[in-house]
Design an enzyme around this catalytic site. Sequence first.
Site, mmCIF file in Angstrom:
data_model
loop_
_atom_site.group_PDB
_atom_site.id
_atom_site.type_symbol
_atom_site.label_atom_id
_atom_site.label_comp_id
_atom_site.label_asym_id
_atom_site.label_seq_id
_atom_site.Cartn_x
_atom_site.Cartn_y
_atom_site.Cartn_z
ATOM 1 C CG MET A 94 56.112 -20.804 8.187
ATOM 2 S SD MET A 94 57.429 -21.927 8.785
ATOM 3 C CE MET A 94 56.462 -23.015 9.826
ATOM 4 N N GLY A 182 53.111 -26.751 4.344
ATOM 5 C CA GLY A 182 52.416 -25.631 4.987
ATOM 6 C C GLY A 182 52.194 -25.849 6.471
ATOM 7 C CB SER A 183 53.576 -25.883 9.164
ATOM 8 O OG SER A 183 54.749 -25.476 8.475
ATOM 9 N NE ARG A 184 48.784 -20.777 14.370
ATOM 10 C CZ ARG A 184 47.562 -20.297 14.512
ATOM 11 N NH1 ARG A 184 46.614 -20.616 13.648
ATOM 12 N NH2 ARG A 184 47.253 -19.511 15.513
#
Length: 226
Positions: A94, A182-184
């Site tokens: 993301m 921002g990440s996952r």
Amino acid sequence: MQKTELPLALEGYPFILFCAFATLVLALLGLIVPALAGLLLTGFVTYFFRDPTRVLPGQPGAIVCPADGKVIVVDEIDDDRFLQARVRKISIFMNIFNVHVNRIPLTGTVERVVLSPGKFYAADKDKAVLHNEYCALTLSTPNQQRYAVVQIAGLIARRIVCRAEPGDRVLAGERFGLIRLGSRVDLYLPLSAQIAVKVGDTVRAGETALGVLPARSEADSQEPIA
């Protein structure tokens, strides 16, 4: 578990109100340029914490996408961290412009929630999986198929929000948390899962079907006879 029914994630309101208040103060002081910058920041923060309604995929056994973003991993691996089994893994990255509200992939019961502190490497890098801060949910479907969904912090993400608790009965597509900036999200599925996405695909939380997880009896019937 708390439910979010508003068009904005509940966790975003303090940030939005703070930015709006600071912008108002700057405007009242006659600081036009800083006030305009504050207005832009308020707009971006509001946009970041948006929580739109999504229409769930209709097919039986659909694996509902847990996060907006781009698929960066589709693989079969030996997972010794969450399920202790060989699994199918899907990873979704993301960026800061994606919706960051996360959703439950499959109806079931939360068995375990583990929040592990760590570092903040870029979430699209392999070392983020091993070293970054994460929150892992292990769940079991009604027919006892276990899977895990893991929120992983990114380079500038400093806060993982998970509202799920052990024992919660959750529905596919239900909101359970978010990650700021921002990440996952990594998804660990049984080998019987039939994956319908590939690396590079753009997906949407609560709307895209990542594939199908057949019921255990169906999956067993598809196994070849020795």
